[in-house]
Design a protein around this motif. Structure first.
Motif, PDB file in Angstrom:
ATOM      1  N   ALA A 225     -30.603 -29.539   1.734  1.00 47.40           N
ATOM      2  CA  ALA A 225     -29.483 -28.763   2.258  1.00 47.40           C
ATOM      3  C   ALA A 225     -29.312 -29.056   3.734  1.00 47.40           C
ATOM      4  CB  ALA A 225     -29.723 -27.270   2.044  1.00 47.40           C
ATOM      5  N   LEU A 226     -28.050 -29.037   4.157  1.00 47.99           N
ATOM      6  CA  LEU A 226     -27.739 -29.152   5.578  1.00 47.99           C
ATOM      7  C   LEU A 226     -27.295 -27.790   6.074  1.00 47.99           C
ATOM      8  CD1 LEU A 226     -27.255 -31.056   8.078  1.00 47.99           C
ATOM      9  CD2 LEU A 226     -24.855 -31.069   7.375  1.00 47.99           C
ATOM     10  N   LEU A 227     -27.957 -27.288   7.122  1.00 47.48           N
ATOM     11  CA  LEU A 227     -27.568 -26.036   7.749  1.00 47.48           C
ATOM     12  C   LEU A 227     -26.797 -26.372   9.020  1.00 47.48           C
ATOM     13  CD1 LEU A 227     -29.897 -25.213   5.804  1.00 47.48           C
ATOM     14  CD2 LEU A 227     -30.485 -23.426   7.436  1.00 47.48           C
ATOM     15  N   ILE A 228     -25.639 -25.742   9.174  1.00 46.70           N
ATOM     16  CA  ILE A 228     -24.754 -26.040  10.297  1.00 46.70           C
ATOM     17  C   ILE A 228     -24.640 -24.793  11.157  1.00 46.70           C
ATOM     18  CG2 ILE A 228     -22.422 -26.789  10.930  1.00 46.70           C
ATOM     19  CD1 ILE A 228     -22.297 -27.987   8.016  1.00 46.70           C
ATOM     20  N   ARG A 229     -24.997 -24.926  12.446  1.00 49.63           N
ATOM     21  CA  ARG A 229     -25.036 -23.741  13.305  1.00 49.63           C
ATOM     22  C   ARG A 229     -23.635 -23.289  13.740  1.00 49.63           C
ATOM     23  NH1 ARG A 229     -27.909 -25.071  18.587  1.00 49.63           N
ATOM     24  NH2 ARG A 229     -25.810 -25.735  19.082  1.00 49.63           N
TER      25      ARG A 229
ATOM     26  N   CYS B 251     -32.268 -29.322   8.404  1.00 46.99           N
ATOM     27  CA  CYS B 251     -32.316 -30.011   7.115  1.00 46.99           C
ATOM     28  C   CYS B 251     -33.473 -29.478   6.272  1.00 46.99           C
ATOM     29  CB  CYS B 251     -32.493 -31.508   7.341  1.00 46.99           C
ATOM     30  SG  CYS B 251     -31.258 -32.188   8.472  1.00 46.99           S
ATOM     31  N   TYR B 252     -33.155 -29.038   5.058  1.00 44.05           N
ATOM     32  CA  TYR B 252     -34.148 -28.538   4.113  1.00 44.05           C
ATOM     33  C   TYR B 252     -34.348 -29.562   3.000  1.00 44.05           C
ATOM     34  CZ  TYR B 252     -33.914 -23.603   5.736  1.00 44.05           C
ATOM     35  OH  TYR B 252     -33.986 -22.434   6.450  1.00 44.05           O
ATOM     36  N   SER B 253     -35.528 -29.543   2.391  1.00 42.53           N
ATOM     37  CA  SER B 253     -35.772 -30.394   1.221  1.00 42.53           C
ATOM     38  C   SER B 253     -36.092 -29.542  -0.001  1.00 42.53           C
ATOM     39  CB  SER B 253     -36.943 -31.342   1.471  1.00 42.53           C
ATOM     40  OG  SER B 253     -37.252 -32.043   0.267  1.00 42.53           O
TER      41      SER B 253
ATOM     42  N   THR C  65     -33.361 -36.207   3.081  1.00 40.84           N
ATOM     43  CA  THR C  65     -33.048 -37.491   3.723  1.00 40.84           C
ATOM     44  C   THR C  65     -31.534 -37.583   3.940  1.00 40.84           C
ATOM     45  OG1 THR C  65     -34.909 -38.477   2.552  1.00 40.84           O
ATOM     46  CG2 THR C  65     -33.288 -39.997   3.466  1.00 40.84           C
ATOM     47  N   HIS C  66     -30.764 -37.258   2.902  1.00 39.89           N
ATOM     48  CA  HIS C  66     -29.305 -37.317   3.023  1.00 39.89           C
ATOM     49  C   HIS C  66     -28.763 -36.250   3.960  1.00 39.89           C
ATOM     50  CE1 HIS C  66     -28.486 -39.874  -0.814  1.00 39.89           C
ATOM     51  NE2 HIS C  66     -28.775 -40.598   0.244  1.00 39.89           N
ATOM     52  N   ALA C  67     -29.372 -35.079   3.975  1.00 43.12           N
ATOM     53  CA  ALA C  67     -28.942 -34.040   4.921  1.00 43.12           C
ATOM     54  C   ALA C  67     -29.133 -34.551   6.357  1.00 43.12           C
ATOM     55  CB  ALA C  67     -29.739 -32.760   4.696  1.00 43.12           C
ATOM     56  N   THR C  68     -30.239 -35.270   6.588  1.00 48.01           N
ATOM     57  CA  THR C  68     -30.519 -35.793   7.925  1.00 48.01           C
ATOM     58  C   THR C  68     -29.540 -36.924   8.272  1.00 48.01           C
ATOM     59  OG1 THR C  68     -32.828 -35.272   7.443  1.00 48.01           O
ATOM     60  CG2 THR C  68     -32.408 -36.479   9.469  1.00 48.01           C
ATOM     61  N   GLU C  69     -29.211 -37.743   7.275  1.00 48.15           N
ATOM     62  CA  GLU C  69     -28.202 -38.786   7.500  1.00 48.15           C
ATOM     63  C   GLU C  69     -26.856 -38.169   7.874  1.00 48.15           C
ATOM     64  OE1 GLU C  69     -29.941 -41.852   4.137  1.00 48.15           O
ATOM     65  OE2 GLU C  69     -27.778 -41.728   4.368  1.00 48.15           O
ATOM     66  N   LEU C  70     -26.498 -37.116   7.155  1.00 49.07           N
ATOM     67  CA  LEU C  70     -25.257 -36.391   7.465  1.00 49.07           C
ATOM     68  C   LEU C  70     -25.298 -35.853   8.894  1.00 49.07           C
ATOM     69  CD1 LEU C  70     -24.242 -34.057   4.481  1.00 49.07           C
ATOM     70  CD2 LEU C  70     -22.687 -35.007   6.160  1.00 49.07           C
TER      71      LEU C  70
ATOM     72  N   THR D 164     -24.096 -24.460  -7.178  1.00 53.48           N
ATOM     73  CA  THR D 164     -24.175 -25.007  -5.817  1.00 53.48           C
ATOM     74  C   THR D 164     -23.694 -23.949  -4.833  1.00 53.48           C
ATOM     75  OG1 THR D 164     -23.757 -27.216  -6.688  1.00 53.48           O
ATOM     76  CG2 THR D 164     -23.404 -26.897  -4.323  1.00 53.48           C
ATOM     77  N   LYS D 165     -22.582 -23.304  -5.205  1.00 56.86           N
ATOM     78  CA  LYS D 165     -22.006 -22.269  -4.345  1.00 56.86           C
ATOM     79  C   LYS D 165     -23.001 -21.111  -4.167  1.00 56.86           C
ATOM     80  CE  LYS D 165     -17.634 -20.004  -3.838  1.00 56.86           C
ATOM     81  NZ  LYS D 165     -16.858 -19.122  -4.692  1.00 56.86           N
ATOM     82  N   ARG D 166     -23.634 -20.731  -5.262  1.00 55.23           N
ATOM     83  CA  ARG D 166     -24.614 -19.632  -5.182  1.00 55.23           C
ATOM     84  C   ARG D 166     -25.786 -19.997  -4.278  1.00 55.23           C
ATOM     85  NH1 ARG D 166     -24.032 -18.874 -11.437  1.00 55.23           N
ATOM     86  NH2 ARG D 166     -22.168 -17.597 -11.395  1.00 55.23           N
ATOM     87  N   CYS D 167     -26.266 -21.222  -4.408  1.00 50.25           N
ATOM     88  CA  CYS D 167     -27.382 -21.670  -3.551  1.00 50.25           C
ATOM     89  C   CYS D 167     -26.960 -21.658  -2.086  1.00 50.25           C
ATOM     90  CB  CYS D 167     -27.842 -23.072  -3.942  1.00 50.25           C
ATOM     91  SG  CYS D 167     -28.669 -23.138  -5.539  1.00 50.25           S
ATOM     92  N   ASN D 168     -25.774 -22.217  -1.798  1.00 51.05           N
ATOM     93  CA  ASN D 168     -25.284 -22.237  -0.406  1.00 51.05           C
ATOM     94  C   ASN D 168     -25.217 -20.827   0.160  1.00 51.05           C
ATOM     95  OD1 ASN D 168     -24.949 -25.010  -0.441  1.00 51.05           O
ATOM     96  ND2 ASN D 168     -22.767 -24.917  -0.938  1.00 51.05           N
ATOM     97  N   GLU D 169     -24.648 -19.926  -0.621  1.00 51.18           N
ATOM     98  CA  GLU D 169     -24.466 -18.551  -0.134  1.00 51.18           C
ATOM     99  C   GLU D 169     -25.804 -17.840   0.036  1.00 51.18           C
ATOM    100  OE1 GLU D 169     -19.943 -18.000  -1.866  1.00 51.18           O
ATOM    101  OE2 GLU D 169     -21.585 -16.897  -2.838  1.00 51.18           O
ATOM    102  N   TRP D 170     -26.722 -18.120  -0.879  1.00 43.82           N
ATOM    103  CA  TRP D 170     -28.047 -17.498  -0.778  1.00 43.82           C
ATOM    104  C   TRP D 170     -28.719 -17.936   0.534  1.00 43.82           C
ATOM    105  CZ3 TRP D 170     -33.122 -18.437   0.050  1.00 43.82           C
ATOM    106  CH2 TRP D 170     -34.028 -17.433  -0.316  1.00 43.82           C
ATOM    107  N   ILE D 171     -28.657 -19.228   0.813  1.00 42.51           N
ATOM    108  CA  ILE D 171     -29.301 -19.747   2.030  1.00 42.51           C
ATOM    109  C   ILE D 171     -28.597 -19.216   3.283  1.00 42.51           C
ATOM    110  CG2 ILE D 171     -29.813 -21.863   3.352  1.00 42.51           C
ATOM    111  CD1 ILE D 171     -30.201 -23.246   0.537  1.00 42.51           C
ATOM    112  N   GLU D 172     -27.267 -19.146   3.230  1.00 41.36           N
ATOM    113  CA  GLU D 172     -26.526 -18.615   4.392  1.00 41.36           C
ATOM    114  C   GLU D 172     -26.936 -17.168   4.677  1.00 41.36           C
ATOM    115  OE1 GLU D 172     -22.483 -19.294   3.166  1.00 41.36           O
ATOM    116  OE2 GLU D 172     -22.700 -21.468   3.454  1.00 41.36           O
TER     117      GLU D 172
END
Ligand SMILES: *Cc1c(COP(=O)(O)O)cnc(C)c1O
Length: 377
Positions: free
Chosen positions: A190-194, A174-176, A56-61, A33-41
Protein backbone atom coordinates in the motif's frame (compact mmCIF):
# COMPACT_ATOMS: atom_id res chain seq x y z
CA UNK A 1 9.87 -28.92 13.34
CA UNK A 2 9.04 -25.24 13.86
CA UNK A 3 8.81 -23.06 10.75
CA UNK A 4 10.28 -19.60 10.66
CA UNK A 5 7.10 -18.16 9.13
CA UNK A 6 3.58 -19.33 8.37
CA UNK A 7 1.62 -16.89 6.17
CA UNK A 8 -1.34 -15.39 8.04
CA UNK A 9 -4.84 -16.43 6.96
CA UNK A 10 -8.08 -15.28 8.57
CA UNK A 11 -11.10 -17.56 8.75
CA UNK A 12 -13.31 -15.36 6.56
CA UNK A 13 -10.79 -15.23 3.70
CA UNK A 14 -12.37 -18.03 1.65
CA UNK A 15 -15.89 -16.58 1.98
CA UNK A 16 -14.71 -13.19 0.78
CA UNK A 17 -12.75 -14.63 -2.15
CA UNK A 18 -15.74 -16.76 -3.12
CA UNK A 19 -17.88 -13.65 -3.13
CA UNK A 20 -15.46 -11.97 -5.57
CA UNK A 21 -15.54 -14.99 -7.87
CA UNK A 22 -19.32 -15.42 -7.69
CA UNK A 23 -19.95 -11.73 -8.44
CA UNK A 24 -17.33 -11.80 -11.21
CA UNK A 25 -15.56 -8.90 -9.53
CA UNK A 26 -11.94 -9.96 -9.52
CA UNK A 27 -10.09 -7.07 -11.17
CA UNK A 28 -8.50 -4.14 -9.37
CA UNK A 29 -10.17 -1.41 -7.32
CA UNK A 30 -13.21 -3.47 -6.39
CA UNK A 31 -15.16 -3.50 -3.13
CA UNK A 32 -12.47 -5.22 -1.05
CA UNK A 33 -9.67 -2.96 -2.28
CA UNK A 34 -11.84 -0.02 -1.25
CA UNK A 35 -12.46 -1.56 2.17
CA UNK A 36 -8.74 -2.14 2.72
CA UNK A 37 -7.90 1.44 1.69
CA UNK A 38 -10.53 2.86 4.00
CA UNK A 39 -9.51 0.62 6.88
CA UNK A 40 -5.89 1.78 6.60
CA UNK A 41 -6.91 5.44 6.24
CA UNK A 42 -9.06 5.24 9.35
CA UNK A 43 -6.52 3.32 11.38
CA UNK A 44 -3.48 5.42 10.47
CA UNK A 45 -5.02 8.83 9.84
CA UNK A 46 -3.28 9.17 6.46
CA UNK A 47 -4.97 11.43 3.90
CA UNK A 48 -5.12 8.61 1.36
CA UNK A 49 -4.19 4.96 1.04
CA UNK A 50 -3.91 3.11 -2.28
CA UNK A 51 -3.48 -0.64 -2.28
CA UNK A 52 -0.69 -1.77 -4.63
CA UNK A 53 0.73 -5.01 -6.01
CA UNK A 54 3.68 -4.87 -3.59
CA UNK A 55 5.63 -2.61 -1.28
CA UNK A 56 8.29 -2.53 -4.00
CA UNK A 57 5.68 -1.05 -6.36
CA UNK A 58 4.43 1.37 -3.71
CA UNK A 59 8.02 2.62 -3.37
CA UNK A 60 8.37 2.90 -7.16
CA UNK A 61 5.17 4.95 -7.20
CA UNK A 62 6.56 7.15 -4.44
CA UNK A 63 9.81 7.66 -6.38
CA UNK A 64 7.80 8.76 -9.44
CA UNK A 65 5.62 11.07 -7.34
CA UNK A 66 8.68 12.58 -5.64
CA UNK A 67 10.02 13.30 -9.15
CA UNK A 68 13.28 11.46 -8.56
CA UNK A 69 15.53 11.89 -11.61
CA UNK A 70 18.85 10.58 -12.94
CA UNK A 71 21.77 11.74 -10.78
CA UNK A 72 19.61 12.58 -7.75
CA UNK A 73 20.84 11.19 -4.44
CA UNK A 74 18.63 9.37 -1.97
CA UNK A 75 19.80 8.71 1.59
CA UNK A 76 18.94 5.33 3.12
CA UNK A 77 20.41 2.58 5.29
CA UNK A 78 22.42 -0.21 3.65
CA UNK A 79 20.90 -2.72 6.06
CA UNK A 80 17.57 -3.14 4.24
CA UNK A 81 15.77 -5.11 1.54
CA UNK A 82 16.83 -4.49 -2.07
CA UNK A 83 13.53 -2.80 -2.98
CA UNK A 84 14.32 0.21 -0.81
CA UNK A 85 17.17 1.02 -3.21
CA UNK A 86 15.80 -0.52 -6.42
CA UNK A 87 12.81 1.81 -6.63
CA UNK A 88 15.17 4.79 -6.84
CA UNK A 89 17.88 3.14 -8.94
CA UNK A 90 15.16 2.50 -11.56
CA UNK A 91 14.76 6.29 -11.80
CA UNK A 92 18.52 6.71 -12.27
CA UNK A 93 19.15 7.94 -8.74
CA UNK A 94 22.13 7.08 -6.53
CA UNK A 95 21.42 5.42 -3.19
CA UNK A 96 23.68 6.98 -0.55
CA UNK A 97 23.98 4.52 2.31
CA UNK A 98 24.39 5.70 5.87
CA UNK A 99 25.34 3.57 8.88
CA UNK A 100 22.75 2.16 11.29
CA UNK A 101 22.31 2.35 15.05
CA UNK A 102 23.22 -0.97 16.67
CA UNK A 103 20.33 -0.79 19.16
CA UNK A 104 17.46 -0.71 16.63
CA UNK A 105 19.25 -1.55 13.34
CA UNK A 106 17.62 1.62 11.95
CA UNK A 107 19.39 4.41 10.06
CA UNK A 108 21.43 6.52 12.49
CA UNK A 109 19.61 9.85 12.36
CA UNK A 110 22.72 11.66 13.61
CA UNK A 111 24.66 10.68 10.47
CA UNK A 112 22.09 11.79 7.90
CA UNK A 113 22.89 15.48 7.71
CA UNK A 114 26.58 14.94 6.87
CA UNK A 115 25.55 12.80 3.86
CA UNK A 116 23.45 15.55 2.28
CA UNK A 117 24.83 17.16 -0.89
CA UNK A 118 23.40 19.52 -3.52
CA UNK A 119 22.09 16.45 -5.32
CA UNK A 120 20.19 14.98 -2.38
CA UNK A 121 16.47 14.73 -3.11
CA UNK A 122 15.04 12.42 -0.45
CA UNK A 123 15.57 10.48 2.76
CA UNK A 124 14.23 6.93 3.01
CA UNK A 125 13.99 5.71 6.61
CA UNK A 126 13.32 1.98 7.01
CA UNK A 127 11.49 1.00 10.19
CA UNK A 128 13.28 -2.27 10.88
CA UNK A 129 11.28 -4.94 12.71
CA UNK A 130 8.40 -2.48 12.98
CA UNK A 131 10.36 -0.30 15.41
CA UNK A 132 10.30 3.35 14.39
CA UNK A 133 13.27 5.39 13.21
CA UNK A 134 13.84 8.66 15.08
CA UNK A 135 11.23 10.50 13.02
CA UNK A 136 11.29 13.89 14.80
CA UNK A 137 14.96 14.33 13.92
CA UNK A 138 14.57 12.97 10.39
CA UNK A 139 11.56 15.18 9.58
CA UNK A 140 13.35 18.23 10.98
CA UNK A 141 16.43 17.60 8.79
CA UNK A 142 14.24 17.03 5.73
CA UNK A 143 12.34 20.24 6.31
CA UNK A 144 15.47 22.33 6.79
CA UNK A 145 17.00 20.96 3.55
CA UNK A 146 13.81 20.81 1.50
CA UNK A 147 13.99 17.03 1.06
CA UNK A 148 11.20 14.52 0.50
CA UNK A 149 10.77 11.72 3.00
CA UNK A 150 9.59 8.31 1.79
CA UNK A 151 9.12 5.83 4.62
CA UNK A 152 9.83 2.18 3.94
CA UNK A 153 7.26 0.98 6.47
CA UNK A 154 7.08 -2.48 4.87
CA UNK A 155 7.33 -3.99 8.35
CA UNK A 156 5.61 -1.15 10.18
CA UNK A 157 1.83 -1.44 9.93
CA UNK A 158 0.20 -1.10 13.41
CA UNK A 159 3.39 0.45 14.86
CA UNK A 160 3.57 4.02 16.12
CA UNK A 161 6.11 6.71 16.95
CA UNK A 162 4.94 9.11 19.66
CA UNK A 163 1.38 7.94 19.05
CA UNK A 164 1.41 8.42 15.26
CA UNK A 165 1.27 5.54 12.78
CA UNK A 166 4.42 4.64 10.85
CA UNK A 167 4.06 5.48 7.18
CA UNK A 168 2.22 8.75 7.92
CA UNK A 169 5.21 10.99 8.71
CA UNK A 170 6.83 11.23 5.29
CA UNK A 171 5.38 12.59 2.06
CA UNK A 172 4.79 8.92 1.24
CA UNK A 173 4.74 5.72 3.27
CA UNK A 174 4.98 2.18 1.90
CA UNK A 175 3.49 -0.95 3.49
CA UNK A 176 4.04 -4.57 2.47
CA UNK A 177 1.49 -7.37 2.51
CA UNK A 178 3.89 -10.03 1.33
CA UNK A 179 3.35 -13.43 2.95
CA UNK A 180 6.25 -12.83 5.34
CA UNK A 181 4.64 -9.74 6.84
CA UNK A 182 2.18 -9.35 9.75
CA UNK A 183 -0.78 -9.05 7.37
CA UNK A 184 -0.67 -10.61 3.94
CA UNK A 185 -2.35 -10.84 0.56
CA UNK A 186 0.29 -13.14 -0.89
CA UNK A 187 1.90 -10.34 -2.83
CA UNK A 188 0.76 -6.81 -2.17
CA UNK A 189 1.37 -3.47 -0.53
CA UNK A 190 0.00 0.00 0.00
CA UNK A 191 1.03 3.57 -0.64
CA UNK A 192 0.13 6.08 2.07
CA UNK A 193 -0.11 9.68 0.87
CA UNK A 194 0.21 12.46 3.44
CA UNK A 195 -0.99 15.40 1.32
CA UNK A 196 -4.25 15.70 -0.62
CA UNK A 197 -2.37 17.51 -3.40
CA UNK A 198 -0.49 14.31 -4.32
CA UNK A 199 -3.53 12.03 -4.44
CA UNK A 200 -4.67 12.73 -8.01
CA UNK A 201 -1.17 12.23 -9.48
CA UNK A 202 -0.82 8.98 -7.53
CA UNK A 203 -4.16 7.66 -8.78
CA UNK A 204 -3.16 8.48 -12.37
CA UNK A 205 0.30 6.87 -12.23
CA UNK A 206 -1.14 3.79 -10.52
CA UNK A 207 -3.74 3.44 -13.33
CA UNK A 208 -1.37 3.38 -16.34
CA UNK A 209 -1.22 7.16 -16.58
CA UNK A 210 -4.99 7.50 -17.03
CA UNK A 211 -7.70 9.22 -15.02
CA UNK A 212 -9.71 5.99 -14.86
CA UNK A 213 -10.01 6.23 -11.05
CA UNK A 214 -11.99 9.47 -11.46
CA UNK A 215 -14.12 7.75 -14.10
CA UNK A 216 -14.90 4.82 -11.78
CA UNK A 217 -16.01 7.32 -9.13
CA UNK A 218 -18.34 8.86 -11.71
CA UNK A 219 -16.55 12.22 -11.70
CA UNK A 220 -15.93 12.18 -15.47
CA UNK A 221 -17.79 10.34 -18.26
CA UNK A 222 -14.79 8.88 -20.08
CA UNK A 223 -11.18 8.42 -19.20
CA UNK A 224 -8.04 9.18 -21.11
CA UNK A 225 -4.24 8.99 -21.05
CA UNK A 226 -2.86 12.06 -19.30
CA UNK A 227 0.54 11.19 -17.78
CA UNK A 228 3.17 8.45 -17.62
CA UNK A 229 2.24 5.55 -15.44
CA UNK A 230 2.15 1.84 -14.87
CA UNK A 231 -0.22 -0.76 -13.43
CA UNK A 232 -0.01 -1.13 -9.68
CA UNK A 233 -3.51 -2.49 -8.95
CA UNK A 234 -3.86 -5.81 -7.16
CA UNK A 235 -6.75 -8.15 -7.94
CA UNK A 236 -9.73 -7.71 -5.62
CA UNK A 237 -9.38 -11.41 -4.68
CA UNK A 238 -6.06 -10.63 -3.04
CA UNK A 239 -7.60 -7.63 -1.30
CA UNK A 240 -10.41 -9.89 -0.03
CA UNK A 241 -7.83 -12.24 1.49
CA UNK A 242 -6.16 -9.28 3.20
CA UNK A 243 -9.37 -7.65 4.38
CA UNK A 244 -10.31 -10.72 6.40
CA UNK A 245 -7.09 -10.16 8.40
CA UNK A 246 -7.54 -6.40 8.77
CA UNK A 247 -10.92 -7.07 10.39
CA UNK A 248 -9.08 -8.96 13.15
CA UNK A 249 -5.94 -6.82 13.05
CA UNK A 250 -5.81 -6.25 16.79
CA UNK A 251 -6.23 -9.92 17.57
CA UNK A 252 -3.32 -10.77 15.24
CA UNK A 253 -1.21 -7.97 16.69
CA UNK A 254 -1.92 -9.01 20.30
CA UNK A 255 -1.05 -12.65 19.58
CA UNK A 256 2.27 -11.64 18.00
CA UNK A 257 3.07 -9.27 20.87
CA UNK A 258 2.35 -11.98 23.43
CA UNK A 259 4.93 -14.26 21.74
CA UNK A 260 7.42 -11.41 21.41
CA UNK A 261 7.08 -10.48 25.10
CA UNK A 262 7.42 -14.10 26.14
CA UNK A 263 10.63 -14.49 24.11
CA UNK A 264 11.93 -11.27 25.64
CA UNK A 265 11.16 -12.27 29.21
CA UNK A 266 12.57 -15.74 28.94
CA UNK A 267 15.78 -14.66 27.19
CA UNK A 268 16.49 -11.64 29.39
CA UNK A 269 18.67 -13.67 31.83
CA UNK A 270 20.91 -14.67 28.88
CA UNK A 271 21.22 -11.04 27.87
CA UNK A 272 21.94 -10.02 31.47
CA UNK A 273 24.69 -12.64 31.57
CA UNK A 274 26.22 -11.10 28.44
CA UNK A 275 25.64 -14.21 26.26
CA UNK A 276 23.34 -12.57 23.70
CA UNK A 277 21.82 -9.18 22.91
CA UNK A 278 18.10 -8.47 22.69
CA UNK A 279 16.30 -5.87 20.55
CA UNK A 280 15.73 -2.35 21.85
CA UNK A 281 12.42 -0.54 21.56
CA UNK A 282 13.15 3.14 22.27
CA UNK A 283 10.89 5.31 24.40
CA UNK A 284 7.96 6.63 22.38
CA UNK A 285 7.91 3.64 20.01
CA UNK A 286 5.12 1.09 20.05
CA UNK A 287 6.00 -1.86 17.84
CA UNK A 288 3.99 -4.58 16.11
CA UNK A 289 6.11 -7.64 16.98
CA UNK A 290 7.01 -8.05 13.33
CA UNK A 291 10.20 -9.83 14.28
CA UNK A 292 12.02 -11.30 17.24
CA UNK A 293 15.76 -11.33 16.81
CA UNK A 294 18.75 -11.94 19.04
CA UNK A 295 22.40 -11.12 18.41
CA UNK A 296 25.17 -13.64 19.00
CA UNK A 297 28.93 -13.02 19.15
CA UNK A 298 29.71 -12.97 15.42
CA UNK A 299 29.12 -14.63 12.04
CA UNK A 300 30.97 -17.85 12.94
CA UNK A 301 28.92 -18.28 16.09
CA UNK A 302 25.74 -17.55 14.17
CA UNK A 303 26.46 -20.30 11.66
CA UNK A 304 26.98 -22.85 14.41
CA UNK A 305 24.03 -21.73 16.54
CA UNK A 306 21.48 -21.11 13.79
CA UNK A 307 22.20 -23.76 11.16
CA UNK A 308 23.86 -26.53 13.12
CA UNK A 309 22.24 -26.33 16.54
CA UNK A 310 18.76 -24.85 16.02
CA UNK A 311 18.00 -26.17 12.54
CA UNK A 312 19.91 -29.41 12.03
CA UNK A 313 19.82 -30.68 15.61
CA UNK A 314 16.52 -29.27 16.89
CA UNK A 315 14.30 -28.59 13.87
CA UNK A 316 13.89 -24.90 14.63
CA UNK A 317 14.02 -22.73 11.53
CA UNK A 318 15.73 -19.50 12.53
CA UNK A 319 17.11 -17.25 9.80
CA UNK A 320 19.60 -14.48 9.22
CA UNK A 321 18.65 -11.25 7.49
CA UNK A 322 19.98 -8.66 5.04
CA UNK A 323 23.42 -8.73 3.55
CA UNK A 324 24.26 -5.00 3.49
CA UNK A 325 23.36 -3.53 0.10
CA UNK A 326 26.61 -1.59 -0.28
CA UNK A 327 28.54 -4.88 -0.33
CA UNK A 328 26.33 -6.47 -3.04
CA UNK A 329 27.27 -6.28 -6.75
CA UNK A 330 24.41 -3.89 -7.58
CA UNK A 331 25.10 -1.80 -4.49
CA UNK A 332 28.71 -1.35 -5.57
CA UNK A 333 27.59 -0.44 -9.08
CA UNK A 334 24.73 1.96 -8.28
CA UNK A 335 25.33 3.33 -4.81
CA UNK A 336 27.90 4.53 -2.35
CA UNK A 337 28.38 4.38 1.40
CA UNK A 338 28.81 7.70 3.11
CA UNK A 339 31.05 7.70 6.17
CA UNK A 340 32.25 4.69 8.09
CA UNK A 341 30.58 1.28 8.20
CA UNK A 342 30.90 0.85 11.96
CA UNK A 343 27.79 -1.19 12.61
CA UNK A 344 26.03 -2.15 9.37
CA UNK A 345 28.19 -5.14 8.44
CA UNK A 346 29.20 -6.16 11.95
CA UNK A 347 25.71 -6.16 13.43
CA UNK A 348 24.09 -7.75 10.37
CA UNK A 349 26.42 -10.76 10.73
CA UNK A 350 25.40 -11.34 14.36
CA UNK A 351 21.64 -11.19 13.94
CA UNK A 352 19.40 -14.28 14.14
CA UNK A 353 15.62 -14.09 13.66
CA UNK A 354 13.63 -16.61 15.66
CA UNK A 355 10.29 -18.08 14.47
CA UNK A 356 7.49 -15.51 14.62
CA UNK A 357 4.05 -15.76 13.06
CA UNK A 358 0.35 -15.56 13.84
CA UNK A 359 -0.46 -19.01 15.20
CA UNK A 360 2.89 -19.66 16.91
CA UNK A 361 2.00 -21.07 20.32
CA UNK A 362 3.42 -20.22 23.74
CA UNK A 363 4.50 -23.87 24.03
CA UNK A 364 6.53 -23.49 20.86
CA UNK A 365 8.07 -20.24 22.13
CA UNK A 366 8.93 -22.03 25.36
CA UNK A 367 10.49 -24.92 23.45
CA UNK A 368 12.61 -22.52 21.38
CA UNK A 369 13.66 -20.57 24.49
CA UNK A 370 14.60 -23.79 26.29
CA UNK A 371 16.85 -24.73 23.39
CA UNK A 372 18.41 -21.27 23.13
CA UNK A 373 19.06 -21.18 26.87
CA UNK A 374 20.51 -24.67 26.74
CA UNK A 375 22.92 -23.70 23.95
CA UNK A 376 24.38 -20.79 25.88
CA UNK A 377 24.47 -22.63 29.23
C1 LIG B 1 9.25 -6.92 2.66
C2 LIG B 1 10.00 -5.66 2.48
C3 LIG B 1 9.98 -4.94 1.27
C4 LIG B 1 9.34 -5.45 0.01
O1 LIG B 1 8.01 -5.76 0.11
P1 LIG B 1 7.25 -6.44 -1.12
O2 LIG B 1 5.81 -6.25 -0.76
O3 LIG B 1 7.67 -7.86 -1.16
O4 LIG B 1 7.61 -5.69 -2.35
C5 LIG B 1 10.65 -3.73 1.21
N1 LIG B 1 11.32 -3.24 2.27
C6 LIG B 1 11.39 -3.91 3.44
C7 LIG B 1 12.13 -3.29 4.58
C8 LIG B 1 10.73 -5.13 3.58
O5 LIG B 1 10.82 -5.80 4.74
Amino acid sequence: MINFNVPPCAEKAMDYIKECVKNQKICGDGAYTKRCNEWIEKRTGTAKCLLTTSCTHATELAALLADIRPGDEVIMPSYTFVSTADAFVLRGAVPVFVDIRPDTMNIDEKLIEAAITEKTKAIVPVHYAGVACEMDTIMEIAKRHGLKVIEDAAQGIMSTYKGKALGTFGDFGCYSFHETKNYSMGEGGALLIREEKDVEDAEIIREKGTNRTKFIRGQIDKYTWINYGSSYLPSDMNAAYLYAQLEIADEINDARLACWNHYYERLTPLADAGKIELPTVPEGCVHNAHMFYIKVADGTERERFMNQYLKAENGIYAVSHYVPLHTAPAGLKFGRFHGEDRYTTRESERLVRLPMYYGLTMEQVDYICDKVINYFA
